[in-house]
Structure formats: structure tokens, C-alpha cells
Design a protein around this motif. Structure first.
Motif, mmCIF file in Angstrom:
data_model
loop_
_atom_site.group_PDB
_atom_site.id
_atom_site.type_symbol
_atom_site.label_atom_id
_atom_site.label_comp_id
_atom_site.label_asym_id
_atom_site.label_seq_id
_atom_site.Cartn_x
_atom_site.Cartn_y
_atom_site.Cartn_z
ATOM 1 N N TRP A 67 -1.223 1.563 0.803
ATOM 2 C CA TRP A 67 -0.177 2.281 0.060
ATOM 3 C C TRP A 67 1.119 1.472 0.122
ATOM 4 O O TRP A 67 1.449 0.889 1.165
ATOM 5 C CB TRP A 67 -0.006 3.666 0.678
ATOM 6 N N CYS A 68 1.828 1.461 -1.013
ATOM 7 C CA CYS A 68 3.057 0.672 -1.106
ATOM 8 C C CYS A 68 4.238 1.359 -0.419
ATOM 9 O O CYS A 68 5.271 0.741 -0.187
ATOM 10 C CB CYS A 68 3.414 0.432 -2.572
ATOM 11 N N GLY A 69 4.095 2.641 -0.127
ATOM 12 C CA GLY A 69 5.185 3.378 0.519
ATOM 13 C C GLY A 69 5.983 4.230 -0.453
ATOM 14 O O GLY A 69 6.880 4.975 -0.043
ATOM 15 N N SER A 70 5.652 4.191 -1.741
ATOM 16 C CA SER A 70 6.477 4.951 -2.690
ATOM 17 C C SER A 70 5.935 6.371 -2.875
ATOM 18 O O SER A 70 4.725 6.583 -3.030
ATOM 19 C CB SER A 70 6.534 4.238 -4.041
ATOM 20 N N PRO A 71 6.838 7.361 -2.867
ATOM 21 C CA PRO A 71 6.445 8.755 -3.104
ATOM 22 C C PRO A 71 5.775 8.910 -4.462
ATOM 23 O O PRO A 71 4.913 9.776 -4.621
ATOM 24 C CB PRO A 71 7.779 9.510 -3.076
ATOM 25 N N ALA A 72 6.151 8.071 -5.423
ATOM 26 C CA ALA A 72 5.555 8.181 -6.766
ATOM 27 C C ALA A 72 4.039 7.990 -6.696
ATOM 28 O O ALA A 72 3.271 8.757 -7.280
ATOM 29 C CB ALA A 72 6.180 7.150 -7.702
ATOM 30 N N CYS A 73 3.608 6.948 -5.966
ATOM 31 C CA CYS A 73 2.166 6.712 -5.833
ATOM 32 C C CYS A 73 1.481 7.862 -5.088
ATOM 33 O O CYS A 73 0.392 8.298 -5.450
ATOM 34 C CB CYS A 73 1.913 5.387 -5.117
ATOM 35 N N GLU A 74 2.147 8.320 -4.046
ATOM 36 C CA GLU A 74 1.593 9.430 -3.258
ATOM 37 C C GLU A 74 1.393 10.660 -4.153
ATOM 38 O O GLU A 74 0.333 11.301 -4.117
ATOM 39 C CB GLU A 74 2.574 9.736 -2.117
ATOM 40 N N HIS A 98 -2.927 -4.815 -1.573
ATOM 41 C CA HIS A 98 -2.236 -4.120 -2.654
ATOM 42 C C HIS A 98 -2.367 -2.610 -2.564
ATOM 43 O O HIS A 98 -3.395 -2.097 -2.140
ATOM 44 C CB HIS A 98 -2.809 -4.583 -3.993
ATOM 45 N N CYS A 99 -1.350 -1.926 -3.021
ATOM 46 C CA CYS A 99 -1.356 -0.455 -3.078
ATOM 47 C C CYS A 99 -2.522 -0.001 -3.952
ATOM 48 O O CYS A 99 -2.699 -0.520 -5.065
ATOM 49 C CB CYS A 99 -0.037 0.064 -3.645
ATOM 50 N N VAL A 100 -3.290 0.953 -3.455
ATOM 51 C CA VAL A 100 -4.450 1.445 -4.199
ATOM 52 C C VAL A 100 -4.058 2.046 -5.533
ATOM 53 O O VAL A 100 -4.847 2.057 -6.484
ATOM 54 C CB VAL A 100 -5.239 2.477 -3.352
ATOM 55 N N CYS A 101 -2.830 2.470 -5.636
ATOM 56 C CA CYS A 101 -2.369 3.181 -6.831
ATOM 57 C C CYS A 101 -1.677 2.242 -7.815
ATOM 58 O O CYS A 101 -2.125 2.078 -8.955
ATOM 59 C CB CYS A 101 -1.456 4.315 -6.406
ATOM 60 N N CYS A 102 -0.591 1.584 -7.385
ATOM 61 C CA CYS A 102 0.204 0.787 -8.317
ATOM 62 C C CYS A 102 -0.117 -0.701 -8.273
ATOM 63 O O CYS A 102 0.327 -1.461 -9.129
ATOM 64 C CB CYS A 102 1.696 0.992 -8.053
ATOM 65 N N GLY A 103 -0.859 -1.143 -7.250
ATOM 66 C CA GLY A 103 -1.217 -2.545 -7.152
ATOM 67 C C GLY A 103 -0.105 -3.428 -6.586
ATOM 68 O O GLY A 103 -0.283 -4.630 -6.416
#
Ligand code: ZN
Ligand code: ZN
Lengths: 478, 478
Positions: A429-436, A460-465
Motif C-alpha cells: 500500500w502506498c499509504g494514501s487514504p484514497a487507495c484504502e 508497488h501499491c496494489v491499488c494505484c501502482g
């Protein structure tokens, strides 16, 4: 309508309907009954005895680490609850309000405590003056009320029982060490007593406690692949202390603000116990916290010598196990059913044939294994088996969790895993609440914890890459 | 304002102002602090440890007599409370009402339990079917709320902690035996653990519990000559059972109604403890329930060997007593004051001169007696002294009660006794509520109990002069 008690009925199988299986078990194992107020529960003697066992083990550990028990009031004035802003925002939607006392309409509404940070805050401001007063390590065993919309026994109820620790420290480092110490004690209760393996980690900012700097958590996997938070430990920083003016004079005579923690476990643990160890015959209780570890069932008890022998065995086993006997006139088959449903770790049968052979028959609740045991080996064998059952339950739950943990590097893998092997998902996870939030909206899975033991399953973040910051465990959760 | 802690202040002497003395002791002995809600109290670690000791002793006796613990909901719907008429009339004026949950206005108001008869009633109706289900012997440890106008810590507070037993029996005889058994257990807790002598008896109809057929009570005398009810045990007959439909099929297949009891003791016992044993130096805690029985105070602790010896003594005494040490940098004089205020039964001083003489100095809290004790006699002597203190406290309290008990044969004697020797008054009563009310209005004394041990101090009612039915103990009471 006949008032005679009916036979134990069959329960729904967990594969058919896990939620109904759960409800059947809590009712049929006599853990809980329903009361008049929607969402409230009666914790029946067997359920309460399990809670007493958990409480006794934890209370001892809490005291051994220097904490003292205290009792705070149930009712909190609205103005006091409002002193810490994030806290009231988090709790206001789910509190019960007292507006009248006797015939008197109250000029200020009172809240039934949903948690007691503000009461401890006010008290600590009164009693802490000098660095000599620190640390202050208080704990409370109490009931709390949260006005939940949907409720389930033990998992989410209007009222539940818990302990809440609240501590004050001279420095943030000391306070953070305390949160880790208490999380480890909770993990010990879960793993060593309840045989429930836990993941230890930190909550994301979105999932942390209202008013905390950060929240540590232990997370467990239920039989249906859903996660359950089994304990949390919060580092509160100086937020509450500033709101309540909890200050002390340090060694140099300067005024400082304390750093605080709070931490709690609840009757939810009983829900976890049911959903981790239970099976289609009912509850399975780990020996270390089982109110009754061995149940003696006499066979053909009307025959001469059987009941005498059964009671003698009870006496004989008293020093190695918590043992009971069912000498009622119910049939052995009924008794077998009943104590399997209640998850008593060992059943001991003794009948005329056993007496002839100078043996008893033991049956393990966890495996169903049935074995004759010579009378003179009984104490040793019972002790061994209780240990073996405890270990097996833990190993089995751990294997289940490992089997149900999938690494996901893309959202496709994430979604597939949730369908094909529901359980924990390890993903970066990149740490961003948006991805969460995106993940939550897309999949209903939430971030359960950022584990202390980080692995680098992808860059890479599973969501945003984007560049990944943390490994996170995700799951659908209770 | 300096934030440094101040020295323990003097307390009001009990002869000057008993009420202020009481308030001083609860505060200065760190038993209680006040919270934001009027009439609520914070039970501080020392006060709570005393409650835990009482609870542990009583819980064991409750379980040994076949009772099981259970937990009932905190909130009761108004309609459920109204099911038993006398009961709601007794409690309605003093309950707290919840009218809102979260943002939702409740269609039916909820009461915070003032006691739980109605919840047990509803549950028992669900789970009792056959004579085989009887007796049902349940107990609950819980908090309750009563909207009291005037409050005092432990004695009368908005919220208090207690246990409430609720049982169902096949016959009235069995139920009445249960009320007697539990009253005797309460008497044992008071006399054996708290060293508080009690009178055992029955309440008059006017003083009985709302909804009971009769109420048994234990009554104790405080240092100021006022009485305190220390425990009650109610025979409820079939009143609640009829209201809630608690019926069972007997051995002949006929439907019968159960007979019920309820019984409770509360944190009030701590108030009794203070007012029976306390003195002008503070609290005095009987050894058997003292959280700490021996406090070690090192003298000249900076001198070589003193602290080592003090810690060694703590280890040495651990097997015979609950022992602690104050090795803080506060002066011995401060420590003496502090632990006298807290009523710790024995103080142990150890300094360089004692080490030379191979002795310690023990001081009894109850008598102030100070004695050198050779090191090799320490365990024996501490054990002996703790027993002696326990016995002395009981004997002293009993002698006080006897000294403060006066026989009155006329209202003149009654009134004179209340002024000249305030305490219990033994006087005959005709049984009429009119006389009971007259006495209360004239003297503020109420009937405390009709003692099981009846004496015939006169043939005539002390009030109306008609034929006397019972000997009654009267007193002004808390
Ligand atoms: Zn991202
Ligand atoms: Zn009369």
C-alpha cells in the motif's frame, strides 16, 4: 404447550449458513439468551464462566505489570465528553442518552460511557502533579454501551463487558512502550489461553481510535475467512492530556504534559473463540480456559458400582483437571450431544464393562478420537491430552490462517483471492487514504493492520501502482 | 499554584464532626474521588482493592453453595419494569431514564437497572420448564443506578457496585431456607472478614423490599451510634413468578409456580468498614481483607545495608502476609502518617540499629502498640499479630455495640436513650404500622429488625402499651 425440556436440536452446518451456525451455537451451547431490549444479551452461566476465566488470566497479567484496578462512574456529562474533539465526533452517533433522573428533567444530558477516556482524563488532572506521580497505570473492568444498529451476540451488542486500561507517562517513548507491552499481553491471552493465533500490527490512520495518535491491534481469522479485531492498544499522545490539563512538574521544576495510552479487550473474544474453534457439532473450548475440562458420563449408571466409581474418578481427577459429572437420569446419548455442543475438551465414559477391565474411555472433543485408558494411567493421560488438545487447536487455527492468506500484487489478484480463498490478503500500500477507500468500496475488504513484521511482496501499491510504503493485511471483517 | 504533592493533612476528629471525619477519611485514605456527575464516585485503587477482596471471599462462598454467575443487561424497557406493581411503585421515583440512542428518540423509554428482578423474571420464564430445572441459583456482580437526592461516598450514591442473587425454587420452604442460607453467608462476610458484628433478623412490612413477602436483614452499629443495613435477603414468594409466568411441571405432571428469592450486598460495606473500625488517625482495615497487611518502612534508608535488608524482609514475609515496602525518598514520618491513614494493620520499621540488634520494630494499627521482634521470630509473630488484630477489631466493635444498646419500656426511656446513649434500642412492639410510624416521626429512629433471637423485655408495646408481639431493634440509621 408442554413445559418439558426438549432434546438438543441439530444446528445449521457452517458450510450452509455460517451466520445461522453462529447463532445456533451461542444459543444451543447455553452461552447467551436474548433480553427485552433489542441488541442486548444475557450472558448465561456457561458463557459467563468463560468470560471469568479470560478475566482471571488477564487481570493477573495486568496486575503483574504494575497496573491497578479502579472503578469510574457509568454516566458522563455531555460537556465532559465534548472536551476532546475527535473523540466526541467518533462516539456521539452511537451513545445512549440519559435525560431524566427520577421525576427530574436533567439540565445537562448524561451519556452512558461508551469508553472512559474523558473520565480518566479529568481524574488524572486532579491526582497527577509531579514526575514522582508517574507513570500512573490504571485499569477498569466495566460494562459499556454503544448504540449499534445491527447487533450479534458477543460480536456487536448494545452493551458489552470489557477492561479498559488508561495510563499516563512522562514521555512519549515510555507511553509507546506501554502500548506495545499491553498488545503483547493481549496476544498472549489470545494465543496461549484461547489458542487463537493473532497478527500484530498498527492500524492505518483511518482505522485508528477516535482521538489516538496511533492504534496497535491484534487481528485473527475466523473459520469463514472473515477477520476479527481481538484487541487494541492506543497511543493517545498528549491530545487528551492537553484537553484536560494533565500536567506535571519534571525533575527540573518545569511544567510538562503527560503522554497517554488506552487499551482494551472485550467479550468479543468469546465470539472469536466460537468462530475459530467451533465445528458442526457446536462449540470447542480450549482446555486452558475451559470452565470444565473433563465431563464424566456414567454408562448404565443404574448398575451397581457405576455411580460410586464415577464419583470416585471425579475425586481422583480433581487435582489435575476441572472435572464434573452428569449423573442425571438423561440418556448417555443426550449427554454426549450436550457436552459436545458445549465444547468440553474431554469426555470420560465409565460403565460396567470398563470397570471389569479397570479402564475408562476418553473422547477428545477436537478430533473425536476415542480411546480406552487404564485406570492407573488416568491422571497422566488426562494431563497429556489436555495439553495436546490445547496445542492442536492452536496449530489447526494457525494452519487455517496460513492457508487462507493470499498475496495480491494487483487489484485483479486481490478480488480473485477474496472470492476463491476468502481470508487475509497481503498487499502493498502506498499509504494514501484514497487507495484504502477505493479498496474498501470495490471489495468490502478493509485494512486490518500494517504488521510489525513487514515483508516486501512487491514494490508497488496494489491499488494505484505508485511506490509502496507498507505491507498491509486486508480482509472482510466483523 | 504549585503542582507538588502536599503532606497528608490532619483530618477532622470524629468527636467534633463525624460526617466530616468520614468524608476526610474516604478522601485522605485515597478510597474515593469525586467525578463530574453529582453523586457519582470514582473508586480509587485502594478502595477498589478492598472491594475486590470482599468480592473474592463472597464469590467463593456463593459458588460453593451451588450458585452460578450470570450477566444481565444494564437497560430495562419501561414496560418490563411495570410488570410487578409493588416493585415499580418502589423504584420508579429513583431511576435514571434513557430516552435517546444515538440520534434516535426511543419509542419506549429505558431504565438503567436499579435492581434486576424483572430481567431475571423474564429469563426464568424462558428457561424453566420442569421440576428438573429447579432450583435455579443465579448471581450477578454488577453496577446499578438509583437517582438519590443526597449522596455520600459508599453509603448512598447514584451508582454503586453490588452482587444480586436471584433464585427459583419448587417450594416456599426451600426458597425461605435459601434466604436464610444467604443471610448467614453475608453475616459470615461481615463478622469473619470485615470484623463487623451484625444483628440478624427480619424487616417489618413497612421496611421490606418492594415486591417481597418478607426481607431478612443484617444490621450493624457505626461508631457514631447510627445503624447501617449491611445486607438483605428477600423471600419474594410467587409474586414476580406470577407476573412473569415462571411455571414448571412437577413430578405429577401438574403446572406449578416457582417461589423466588433475591439478595444483595453492596459497596456500602466499605462505608461500614470505615465507620466501625476507623479512628482519628484514619482508616483501620481488618487483616483478613486488607489489600496490604504489612508495610515495611526503612529507617535511614541511605545507610548501607538498610534497603537490602528491607527488601529481604519483604521476600521473607511473602509466604505469611500480603506485604509491601515504601522505599520512596519521602521521610519516615510522612510514611507513618500515610499508612496509618490507610489503616494498614502492621507497620514494620527496619533501620541500622535494628540490623545491629538483629530485630525489627512492629507497630499495630489497631492499638498503636510498638514492639521489637527478633528477626528469627518474625514470621510467627506477624501471623500471630494479624490474627490478634482481626480478633481485637471484632471484639472492640462488639463491645461498642453492646455498650450502645439500651432497653426501653416506655417512649420516655426510648427518647432518653437516643440522647444519652445513641445506638440500638431494644423495645417491644405491638406489630402495628401506626406505632412504627409514630416512633419514626417522634424520634427519627426506625425499626431496624425483628431479631431472630427474641427476648421478652416487656409485655407491652413501647409506643401504645398494647400487648407486644415482637422485640424490635430500633435506631437512627444511614
Ligand atoms: Zn496507492
Ligand atoms: Zn403499639
Amino acid at each position: 404447550m408442554t413445559k418439558e425440556k426438549q432434546f438438543v436440536k441439530e444446528i445449521t452446518t457452517m458450510e450452509d449458513d455460517f451466520a445461522q451456525w453462529y447463532t445456533d451455537v451461542v444459543k444451543k451451547a447455553d452461552l447467551v439468551d436474548y433480553a427485552s431490549v433489542r441488541g442486548s444479551m444475557i450472558i448465561r452461566p456457561y458463557g459467563y464462566a468463560i468470560w471469568e476465566a479470560i478475566r482471571a488470566a488477564l487481570d493477573q497479567m495486568i496486575k503483574e505489570t504494575g497496573h491497578e484496578n479502579i472503578y469510574m462512574p457509568l454516566l458522563i456529562p455531555e460537556s465532559l465528553l465534548q472536551k476532546e474533539k475527535d473523540h466526541i465526533e467518533g462516539f456521539a452517533p452511537e451513545v445512549a442518552w440519559v435525560t431524566q433522573g427520577g421525576a427530574e428533567s436533567l439540565s445537562e444530558r448524561l451519556v452512558i460511557r461508551p469508553t472512559s477516556e474523558v473520565l480518566f482524563g479529568e481524574h488524572y488532572a486532579q491526582i497527577i502533579h509531579s514526575y514522582r506521580d508517574l507513570p500512573k497505570l490504571y485499569n477498569q473492568w466495566a460494562n459499556v454501551v454503544r448504540w449499534e444498529k445491527t447487533t450479534r451476540p458477543f460480536l456487536r451488542s448494545l452493551e458489552f463487558l470489557w477492561q479498559e486500561g488508561h495510563t499516563c507517562h512522562a514521555t512519549g517513548t515510555e507511553a509507546q512502550e506501554e502500548t506495545e507491552r499491553m498488545l503483547e499481553i493481549y496476544a498472549e491471552i489470545c494465543e496461549h489461553f484461547l489458542a487463537i493465533p493473532v497478527l500484530r500490527g498498527r492500524k492505518t490512520d483511518q482505522e485508528k481510535f477516535a482521538g489516538a495518535v496511533h492504534t496497535l491491534t491484534i487481528e485473527s481469522l475466523m473459520h469463514d475467512g472473515k477477520a476479527l479485531q481481538t484487541g487494541t492498544s492506543h497511543y493517545l499522545g498528549t491530545g487528551f492530556a492537553e484537553a484536560f490539563g494533565i500536567q506535571f512538574t519534571d525533575k527540573n521544576g518545569e511544567l510538562q504534559t503527560v503522554h497517554q495510552t488506552s487499551w482494551g479487550i472485550t467479550t468479543r473474544l468469546i465470539g472469536a473463540l466460537i468462530m475459530v474453534h467451533g465445528d458442526n457439532r457446536g462449540l470447542v473450548v480450549p482446555p486452558r480456559i475451559a470452565p470444565k475440562q473433563v465431563m464424566i458420563v456414567p454408562i448404565a449408571q443404574h448398575k451397581e458400582g457405576v455411580l460410586d466409581k464415577a464419583y470416585a474418578l471425579k475425586e481422583q481427577l480433581k487435582s489435575v483437571a476441572r472435572v464434573d459429572i452428569d449423573a442425571s437420569d438423561k440418556k448417555p446419548g443426550w449427554k454426549f450431544n450436550e457436552y459436545e455442543m458445549k465444547g468440553i475438551p474431554l469426555r470420560l465414559e465409565i460403565g460396567p464393562k470398563d470397570i471389569e477391565k479397570d479402564q475408562v474411555v476418553l473422547t477428545r472433543r477436537d478430533t473425536g478420537e476415542k480411546m480406552p485408558v487404564p485406570m492407573n494411567e488416568l491422571e497422566t493421560k488426562v494431563t497429556e491430552l489436555l495439553h495436546a488438545i490445547q496445542d492442536n487447536l492452536f496449530a489447526r487455527a494457525k494452519a487455517h490462517r496460513e492457508e487462507k492468506t493470499t498475496v495480491a500484487r494487483t487489484m485483479d489478484e486481490f478480488k480473485t483471492a477474496l472470492v476463491e480463498n476468502p481470508g487475509f490478503i497481503q498487499a502493498m500500500w502506498c499509504g494514501s487514504p484514497a487507495c484504502e477507500n477505493f479498496i474498501k468500496d470495490e471489495t468490502s475488504a478493509t485494512s486490518r493492520c500494517i504488521p510489525f513484521e513487514q515483508e516486501h511482496v512487491s514494490g508497488h501499491c496494489v491499488c494505484c501502482g505508485e511506490k509502496a510504503e507498507h505491507l498491509v493485511y486486508w480482509a472482510k471483517a466483523y
